[in-house]
Design a protein around this motif. Sequence first.
Motif, short mmCIF file in Angstrom:
data_model
loop_
_atom_site.label_atom_id
_atom_site.label_comp_id
_atom_site.label_asym_id
_atom_site.label_seq_id
_atom_site.Cartn_x
_atom_site.Cartn_y
_atom_site.Cartn_z
N PRO A 71 0.82 -1.21 0.00
CA PRO A 71 0.00 0.00 0.00
C PRO A 71 0.85 1.26 0.00
O PRO A 71 1.96 1.28 0.56
CB PRO A 71 -0.80 -0.11 1.31
N SER A 72 0.34 2.33 -0.61
CA SER A 72 1.11 3.57 -0.73
C SER A 72 1.37 4.22 0.63
O SER A 72 2.33 4.97 0.78
CB SER A 72 0.38 4.57 -1.64
N ASN A 73 0.50 3.94 1.62
CA ASN A 73 0.69 4.54 2.94
C ASN A 73 1.44 3.62 3.89
O ASN A 73 1.48 3.84 5.10
CB ASN A 73 -0.65 4.93 3.55
N LYS A 74 2.06 2.56 3.35
CA LYS A 74 2.85 1.63 4.16
C LYS A 74 4.25 1.48 3.58
O LYS A 74 4.85 0.41 3.61
CB LYS A 74 2.16 0.25 4.23
N GLY A 75 4.77 2.59 3.03
CA GLY A 75 6.08 2.56 2.41
C GLY A 75 7.20 2.81 3.40
O GLY A 75 7.09 2.52 4.59
N VAL A 76 8.30 3.41 2.89
CA VAL A 76 9.46 3.70 3.73
C VAL A 76 9.09 4.74 4.77
O VAL A 76 8.70 5.85 4.44
CB VAL A 76 10.66 4.17 2.88
N GLU A 77 9.20 4.36 6.02
CA GLU A 77 8.77 5.21 7.13
C GLU A 77 9.94 5.90 7.82
O GLU A 77 9.78 6.93 8.46
CB GLU A 77 8.00 4.36 8.15
N GLY A 78 11.14 5.33 7.69
CA GLY A 78 12.30 5.92 8.33
C GLY A 78 13.58 5.54 7.61
O GLY A 78 13.66 4.48 6.98
N ILE A 79 14.58 6.42 7.66
CA ILE A 79 15.88 6.16 7.05
C ILE A 79 16.97 6.58 8.03
O ILE A 79 16.76 7.43 8.90
CB ILE A 79 16.06 6.88 5.70
N ALA A 80 18.14 5.96 7.90
CA ALA A 80 19.25 6.27 8.79
C ALA A 80 20.56 6.05 8.07
O ALA A 80 20.69 5.15 7.23
CB ALA A 80 19.19 5.42 10.06
N GLN A 85 26.40 2.85 4.57
CA GLN A 85 25.14 2.46 3.93
C GLN A 85 24.02 3.35 4.42
O GLN A 85 24.17 4.12 5.38
CB GLN A 85 24.79 1.00 4.28
N LEU A 86 22.87 3.25 3.75
CA LEU A 86 21.63 3.82 4.24
C LEU A 86 20.71 2.68 4.65
O LEU A 86 20.57 1.70 3.92
CB LEU A 86 20.95 4.68 3.18
N LEU A 87 20.07 2.82 5.81
CA LEU A 87 19.07 1.86 6.27
C LEU A 87 17.70 2.41 5.95
O LEU A 87 17.41 3.59 6.22
CB LEU A 87 19.20 1.63 7.78
N LEU A 88 16.83 1.57 5.38
CA LEU A 88 15.46 1.96 5.05
C LEU A 88 14.50 1.06 5.80
O LEU A 88 14.57 -0.17 5.67
CB LEU A 88 15.21 1.84 3.54
N PHE A 97 7.10 -0.85 11.84
CA PHE A 97 8.36 -0.11 11.90
C PHE A 97 8.05 1.37 11.66
O PHE A 97 7.53 1.72 10.60
CB PHE A 97 9.35 -0.60 10.85
N SER A 98 8.37 2.22 12.63
CA SER A 98 8.06 3.63 12.46
C SER A 98 9.29 4.53 12.37
O SER A 98 9.19 5.67 11.91
CB SER A 98 7.18 4.12 13.63
N ALA A 99 10.46 4.05 12.79
CA ALA A 99 11.67 4.87 12.71
C ALA A 99 12.89 3.99 12.92
O ALA A 99 12.81 2.92 13.53
CB ALA A 99 11.63 5.98 13.76
N VAL A 100 14.04 4.48 12.45
CA VAL A 100 15.30 3.74 12.60
C VAL A 100 16.43 4.73 12.80
O VAL A 100 16.41 5.84 12.24
CB VAL A 100 15.55 2.83 11.37
N THR A 101 17.43 4.35 13.60
CA THR A 101 18.61 5.18 13.80
C THR A 101 19.77 4.28 14.21
O THR A 101 19.58 3.09 14.47
CB THR A 101 18.36 6.28 14.86
#
Length: 273
Positions: free
Chosen positions: A130-139, A152-155, A191-195
């Motif tokens: 779904p379009s509203n369940k895509g990448v939610e956080g990057i680090a 690297q980048l984490l998605l 998953f709502s965020a990543v760091t």
Amino acid sequence: MPRISGWNALTPRRSAPETAAARFELSGSLKTGMTEASDVAALPGGRFIVVGDKKDSAVIVGADGKRTSLDLPGLKNGKSQLEGVTYDPVRHHLFVSREESRELLRYEWDANKKAPPVLEKRFELDGNGPSNKGVEGIAYLPGEVSPTGQPQLLLAKEGKPRELTMIGDGGKGKPLPIKLEREVLAVCRDFSAVTVDPKTGHMFLSSDESATVAQIKLVRDGDKVVGKLVQSFPLRDDKGKPLDRVEGLSFNEKGDLFVLTENNGKLHQLTRK
């Protein structure tokens, strides 16, 4: 299985990061002033950059609470769709992800200078689900703590299905899935965020639905990267109630964890013990 960009037989193995569970205590909060805040990333000098999905500008928040606006070119007015943000202090790249349009935007921007961000490149992200369940956080994952030996980048994809992937630090390349232990999936319903923790090199992943943060050690297993659960802990306010709408995570240079909540646009500080 795709190979990780820059990872080959000549890439030296790095020493393993610490495995101890980090300890924190709630110690206050900062107001960001961002409407419908969606993610946060640390900047040099103890500052943070915060984005929201309704504004085409970001907010820079200082440790003293002082706020300044930062225009982000290339976004439609009032429909930014921004859900993720991270900063690469080595190449001076600012990355933002757009959930519905499934884009990753890369800006040339030195956070230590006054020059505004310059939009360099747009990358298409995976279009499954779904379009509203895509990448939610990057680090941003520095090379010295990356299991690949390369930055690297984490998605983090929110759900349907939940996914954590890794791409090159320039934003290019086919995403390589990170295989998460069942224990991680059990404590994070979404998953709502990543760091990334600068002290241990571990990844911290939040779940809005579970009001939980998982501390995860990333390890190399052949041509794969595996995420092993170190610990999980609930996110609570000063009254013991679960934090509502957790949308962002970031560490400052001291290793304190900051948690962004959407509805009130606050950065909650969890001081490291």
